[in-house]
Scaffold this active site. Structure first.
Site, short mmCIF file in Angstrom:
data_model
loop_
_atom_site.label_atom_id
_atom_site.label_comp_id
_atom_site.label_asym_id
_atom_site.label_seq_id
_atom_site.Cartn_x
_atom_site.Cartn_y
_atom_site.Cartn_z
N ASP A 315 78.28 30.45 28.94
CA ASP A 315 78.28 29.58 27.73
C ASP A 315 79.32 28.46 27.84
OD1 ASP A 315 78.46 28.98 25.00
OD2 ASP A 315 78.51 31.01 24.33
N GLU A 510 80.26 29.64 14.69
CA GLU A 510 81.22 30.32 15.55
C GLU A 510 82.44 31.03 15.05
OE1 GLU A 510 81.13 28.55 19.66
OE2 GLU A 510 79.30 27.76 19.11
C1 BGC Z 1 77.82 28.92 21.78
C2 BGC Z 1 76.53 29.03 22.41
C3 BGC Z 1 75.83 27.86 22.39
C4 BGC Z 1 76.52 26.91 23.30
C5 BGC Z 1 76.02 25.49 23.40
C6 BGC Z 1 78.59 27.63 22.55
O1 BGC Z 1 79.89 27.43 22.04
O2 BGC Z 1 78.71 29.85 22.01
O3 BGC Z 1 75.88 29.99 21.51
O4 BGC Z 1 74.48 28.13 23.00
O5 BGC Z 1 77.82 26.56 22.82
O6 BGC Z 1 75.87 24.85 22.49
C1 BGC Z 2 79.53 21.63 20.77
C2 BGC Z 2 78.77 22.99 20.30
C3 BGC Z 2 79.70 23.97 21.29
C4 BGC Z 2 81.03 23.83 21.11
C5 BGC Z 2 81.85 24.88 22.01
C6 BGC Z 2 80.86 21.55 20.33
O1 BGC Z 2 81.67 20.34 20.69
O2 BGC Z 2 78.73 20.43 20.01
O3 BGC Z 2 77.40 22.91 20.95
O4 BGC Z 2 79.00 25.25 20.97
O5 BGC Z 2 81.72 22.77 21.10
O6 BGC Z 2 83.06 24.82 21.34
#
Ligand code: BGC
Ligand code: BGC
Length: 620
Positions: A315, A510
């Site tokens: 991730d 999230e």
């Molecule tokens: C999320 C994932 C996601 C990734 C890419 C992460 O923060 O937990 O679900 O696929 O970001 O955007």
């Molecule tokens: C991104 C997301 C990612 C996240 C993780 C964001 O800045 O756009 O895709 O999941 O950061 O913390």
């Protein structure tokens, strides 16, 4: 025959030939070329020239990682520029571009946005979910994207979790069935099998079992007034954390192995059997051990016991949480079985660390070769070498009426009728007047929720589609008047037989969606009261990523519909409210009576029944 062997057969590419090609490439690759394949970088942190220079294997757009302006054509141009650079390298190994297409190609303005998974869980309809996979795949390939970080096959056990809506259900079997259906759809988006979209089952494993107050983010930044969580450090926004935020996401799952295996593992087995060739490790921990360094779960269980032949991706910046020393982070993750690292920013540092680890003997070259072999095999199986630029003619169909029809059908099937007294529903088309209230009744952004155009989602006319109000207006006879007021402050004399109130959660993604209390808030209660006074029958549409606590307000409500996060095609709501289609949705989560019945384990231990059982849903 495995799904993969079958699709290769259709494309005239026998397994043995794939194996030969992988061996051929691997035997010619330098260490730098191999390390590049294992590296995934976010699109704003790298140029096409650097993709070539560092032999980068994968680039992603995170949530909201969009080109400016955000158009399908610009998406295609952005992705193709990276791909072109990859193909100009010595061995011309194509790049895998990844996005979170978790409810349609949802970052792209103008793409169709489906209901979030929780709504699809209510539909109980694998055929529908498979078609959603196909439509999503076509919209992805139009923009030359071959990989989506979906399906999320979490089995959320605690409604306070901000990712509840990303899961189909609290029930493992339903998650398994629908996750497999989406995977099949992504894979079978073209009749000739010539190209597929790669699915990614996430977040391995038991992310849905994380416990309240176990989030590492909460420990670092639990207080209101603190700023964005540390794993998001490169993102410029400084977000205030409200109470409850980041209390559960990324936390620890203190469950035993039997429940990990019976509740959280089966959806992975099903997705893999349906052709999922990538698995994303979870930020969370199991029994205090981070999944990203979990050799037993990654190497022994997933790759060993389950025989997973694809590759494991991390991730976003997740390995950085493993150890204060970055070098250790890299070693631990790769040794545990990680094949590709979503870096996402400082790729030079990652590559240098991995190189040092190999040269110093902390990671064997054999492990690197295994990772690269897996990545190359997936790229070959996918059709990426033959069609690295996706399918440009599909651009014309991106967001087309036929695709929107599928989302409208999905929305109809996702609606769960929880209460319907005094024959409040279906609505009559001939009623002279309707009162409609609530911001979410006329707001595409609110009805799409998180992971829509931006990472967190936002209110407003963020993309094309139909709002609930537009759907209602289109459905009523020309003679009927619809009075709309976002806050329910209608003109003094306004009254109607029927009032419709849309309540909503502000969009989140999230841990920003972690909440201590899911009760209706005073503003929502005031809105209900205001409209209640002006109508004989009050109909409430709940736009939310999870059940809310509304036991006390229920007596004022004549008809209640859980609409989850409906997506861009809200005609589907009018379709069912006016009785053109029946209510068929069934609850994908039990509906608690009070916060005391959350998490699920508390409900199971409770002496009282839930307000509505899992599977509940009226038909009229
Ligand atoms: C999320 C994932 C996601 C990734 C890419 C992460 O923060 O937990 O679900 O696929 O970001 O955007
Ligand atoms: C991104 C997301 C990612 C996240 C993780 C964001 O800045 O756009 O895709 O999941 O950061 O913390």
């Amino acid at each position: 025959m495995t799904a993969r062997a079958e699709s290769n057969r259709q494309r005239g590419l026998p397994d043995a030939e794939v194996a030969r090609k992988v061996d051929y490439l691997l035997s010619r690759m330098t260490l730098e070329e191999k390390l590049g394949q294992m590296t995934m970088v976010e699109n704003n942190s790298i140029t096409p020239a650097q993709v070539a220079e560092f032999y980068i294997g994968s680039v992603l757009s995170g949530g909201g990682g969009n080109p400016t302006p955000n158009t399908p054509a610009n998406w295609r141009a952005m992705v193709c520029a990276f791909q072109k650079a990859a193909l100009e390298t010595r061995l011309a190994i194509p790049l895998l571009y990844g996005v979170d297409a978790v409810h349609g190609h949802n970052n792209v303005k103008g793409a169709v946005i489906f209901p979030h998974n929780i709504g699809l869980g209510a539909s109980r309809d694998p055929d529908l979910v498979e078609r959603i996979g196909q439509v999503t795949a076509r919209e992805l390939l139009a923009t030359s994207v071959h990989w989506t970080f979906a399906p999320s096959v979490s089995v959320p056990q605690d409604l306070r979790w901000g990712r509840t809506y990303e899961g189909y259900s609290e029930d493992s079997q339903l998650v398994a069935e629908l996750g497999a259906a989406l995977t099949r759809g992504l894979g079978n988006c073209r009749a000739d099998g010539s190209i597929q979209v790669l699915a990614c089952a996430k977040h391995y494993v038991a992310d849905g079992a994380a416990q309240w107050r176990e989030s590492p983010i909460a420990e670092d930044a639990p207080q209101q007034g603190s700023t964005a969580p540390p794993q998001d450090s490169a993102a410029p926004q400084a977000v205030e954390l409200a109470p409850g935020q980041w209390q559960i996401d990324q936390g620890d799952a203190p469950i035993d192995e039997a429940s990990l295996r019976t509740t959280h593992l089966p959806p992975y087995q099903a997705a893999i059997a349906a052709g999922a060739r990538t698995v994303m490790a979870s930020y969370s921990s199991w029994g205090g051990e981070k999944l990203h360094a979990h050799r037993y779960l990654l190497r022994d269980l997933l790759k060993g016991e389950l025989g997973f032949q694809g590759f494991v991706v991390t991730d976003w910046m997740a390995i950085n949480q493993l150890d204060p020393d970055y070098q250790q982070c890299v070693v631990q993750a790769v040794q545990a079985g990680i094949d590709m690292v979503m870096v996402p920013y400082d790729f030079r540092r990652f590559i240098a660390a991995l190189k040092k680890a190999v040269e110093g003997g902390d990671v064997a070259l054999k492990r690197i070769d295994d990772a690269v072999r897996r990545i190359l095999r997936v790229k070959l199986d996918l059709g990426l070498f033959e069609q690295p630029f996706g399918d440009k003619p599909l651009l014309e169909s991106l967001g087309c009426a036929a695709h929107r029809q599928v989302a409208r059908e999905a929305l109809r099937k996702s609606l769960v009728l929880l209460k319907n007294e005094r024959q409040s529903l279906p609505l009559s088309r001939d009623a002279p007047r309707l009162l409609v209230a609530g911001r979410a009744a006329d707001d595409i952004g609110l009805q799409c929720g998180g992971w829509s155009i931006t990472w967190q989602g936002e209110a407003g006319a963020t993309t094309s589609g139909t709002t609930i109000l537009e759907g209602l207006r289109a459905a009523v006879a020309d003679t009927a008047a619809i009075d709309y007021s976002a806050d329910g402050q209608f003109a003094a004399e306004a009254r109607a037989a029927v009032g419709i109130v849309a309540l909503h959660e502000e969009p989140y993604a999230e841990g920003f969606g972690d909440r201590a209390d899911l009760s209706l808030v005073p503003d929502e209660i005031a809105l209900l009261r205001r409209v209640r006074e002006r109508c004989d029958k009050l109909i409430v549409l709940l736009i939310a990523g999870r059940p809310r606590i509304l036991t006390e307000q229920l007596p004022w409500i004549d008809a209640l519909v859980a609409a989850w996060l409906p997506g861009s095609e809200a005609h589907g709501i009018a379709d069912v409210l006016f009785g053109d289609y029946p209510f068929t949705g069934k609850l994908p989560f039990s509906w608690p009576r009070s916060m005391d019945q959350i998490p699920l384990a508390a409900l199971q231990a409770s002496a009282e029944e839930p307000l509505w059982e899992y599977g509940y849903g009226l038909t009229d």
